[in-house]
Scaffold this motif. Structure first.
Motif, mmCIF file in Angstrom:
data_model
loop_
_atom_site.group_PDB
_atom_site.id
_atom_site.type_symbol
_atom_site.label_atom_id
_atom_site.label_comp_id
_atom_site.label_asym_id
_atom_site.label_seq_id
_atom_site.Cartn_x
_atom_site.Cartn_y
_atom_site.Cartn_z
ATOM 1 N N VAL A 193 27.281 11.575 -17.609
ATOM 2 C CA VAL A 193 28.527 10.928 -18.039
ATOM 3 C C VAL A 193 29.121 10.146 -16.872
ATOM 4 C CG1 VAL A 193 30.920 11.368 -18.717
ATOM 5 C CG2 VAL A 193 29.044 12.578 -19.861
ATOM 6 N N TYR A 194 29.122 10.778 -15.715
ATOM 7 C CA TYR A 194 29.700 10.130 -14.540
ATOM 8 C C TYR A 194 28.965 8.821 -14.226
ATOM 9 C CZ TYR A 194 31.271 9.375 -9.771
ATOM 10 O OH TYR A 194 31.800 8.810 -8.630
ATOM 11 N N LEU A 227 21.470 11.023 -21.085
ATOM 12 C CA LEU A 227 20.295 11.807 -20.695
ATOM 13 C C LEU A 227 19.593 12.425 -21.887
ATOM 14 C CD1 LEU A 227 21.896 13.761 -17.715
ATOM 15 C CD2 LEU A 227 20.333 11.817 -17.551
ATOM 16 N N TYR A 286 24.464 16.906 -17.786
ATOM 17 C CA TYR A 286 25.201 15.953 -18.624
ATOM 18 C C TYR A 286 26.473 15.490 -17.904
ATOM 19 C CZ TYR A 286 22.285 16.739 -22.786
ATOM 20 O OH TYR A 286 21.254 16.801 -23.688
ATOM 21 N N THR A 287 27.089 16.386 -17.139
ATOM 22 C CA THR A 287 28.271 15.979 -16.364
ATOM 23 C C THR A 287 27.914 14.821 -15.439
ATOM 24 O OG1 THR A 287 29.250 18.195 -16.475
ATOM 25 C CG2 THR A 287 30.002 16.770 -14.692
ATOM 26 N N GLY A 307 26.945 7.157 -16.263
ATOM 27 C CA GLY A 307 26.784 6.263 -17.405
ATOM 28 C C GLY A 307 25.356 6.251 -17.933
ATOM 29 N N ASP A 323 25.692 22.608 -15.395
ATOM 30 C CA ASP A 323 26.634 22.765 -16.513
ATOM 31 C C ASP A 323 26.497 24.156 -17.117
ATOM 32 O OD1 ASP A 323 27.657 20.192 -16.321
ATOM 33 O OD2 ASP A 323 26.281 19.358 -17.823
#
Lengths: 238, 238
Positions: B129-130, B135, B125-126, B132, B221
């Motif tokens: 987010v980075y 997921l 997820y990190t 865009g 994560d």
């Protein structure tokens, strides 16, 4: 040679997406999907004196007045972007760039105010790996044996020789919160997050302050591991 | 204006660090600190037919022979960098770059072999987010309704219209492993990681295959949330 196996994102779609993100950010709304900057979180009414609020602390920095002046120029002050959940705490408009030993940088790291009597950088292990910094697990302000880093501001740079940490997961509590949960300052609790990526976090440290309200802080690795935003139930237990 | 609050890393120190990292990588040794690429993990002898091995799956990609040829040129084959824990699986030498809708890229994403009958990108997820990319949580190969992404290789680029996922945490099991734990394919289990960042992961999906040996896969994560490398005890329970 470019093979189009499916359509690319059209320019209009990208623009719409960017507009939506900016609008949401300006409104300061959570629930926009997993964020990487700023506090996002979840709240749940419990039986206690305060609702159980769990917030993700994205990477950020605290700064002394002296270091702030080096980074942002003589006489610089932190200016408020947004209030945080605890009264008096705020996300400032001031951003810095971190430079790690792997010659990599992380830009746009926000300073959280007000100014402190120490300069401290709080990162996730994901950030630490990226930068090449082996992060110790610490409670804020406990800097013995912690690594340093180089920090770039628009008017100057500093290299701190300590103060870079992964913040230990913790819960801020008032007297009333501690009484309700039957715990004292420094105790460790469990935080259960139920949902599609359910996780129970052990060792959530109780941090007492007379002026705070109940709030759990976890970092982005932890928030993403449990997908906090999709949580259906949260519980803090002794 | 640069204020030196403490000494910078000396060039010699940086060089020594880089040498150490490269040496360890060449040796393929884990335990170098938290990694961001390649499998790292922990093993623990239990009472079962196989030791309990927990590995962190860093971001990676699987690829069809056709997509591989677009990315790496006609006739391209995956070449082995390193064997993975499951027999026949390997980290290839082939790296790609991902381009997301926020106009950001993630370089050096490794292809894991052998080639598959689908192209799939597995991110944290990190990472999502980075880039865009929102997921979805999926088991490998389940691509209905999943987003796509643009992938750059040295000889060409593709834009897939599906196949980008966060892999659901899972445990590979043989018949003997399932019998020992009393579970069947598709069941969900709990993985307890004890240590300074103790975490219990719920919903660890059992994935049966006759040729695998017991191995839990979590993403970066999750691996960083529990600081897998500092774990003192691990347990898989029904």
């Amino acid at each position: 040679m470019v093979a189009e196996q499916s359509s690319r994102l059209k320019r209009g779609e990208v623009e719409a997406l960017v507009r939506e993100v900016l609008l949401q950010r300006l409104k300061g709304e959570p629930g926009l999907g997993r964020g990487e900057a700023g506090a996002r979180g979840r709240g749940e009414k419990g039986g206690g004196p305060n609702p159980l609020v769990v917030n993700v602390s994205a990477r950020h920095m605290h700064v002394t007045p002296a270091d702030l002046e080096v980074l942002f120029g003589a006489g610089a002050k932190l200016t408020k972007l947004k209030d945080l959940y605890q009264e008096g705490e705020f996300a400032s408009e001031q951003l810095v760039t971190l430079v790690g030993p792997r010659q990599r940088i992380i830009p746009s790291v926000r300073i959280l105010g007000p100014v402190r009597n120490y300069t401290q950088v709080e990162l996730s292990y994901t950030d630490g790996v990226y930068l090449g910094v082996d992060l110790p697990l610490r409670i804020s302000g406990n800097h013995g044996g912690t690594p340093g880093i180089t920090i770039l501001g628009p008017q100057g740079a500093i290299t701190i020789n300590k103060g870079v940490i992964r913040a230990e997961r913790h819960v801020h509590m008032s007297e009333a919160d501690m009484a309700y949960y039957g715990v004292k300052d420094g105790d460790q609790m469990e935080l259960k997050i139920e949902g599609p990526c359910g996780v129970t976090f052990e060792g959530v440290r109780v941090r007492y302050h007379p002026k705070v309200v109940l709030e759990v802080h976890i970092d982005t690795d932890e928030g993403n591991a449990c997908d906090l935003e999709s949580a259906v139930r949260m519980e803090l237990v002794r």
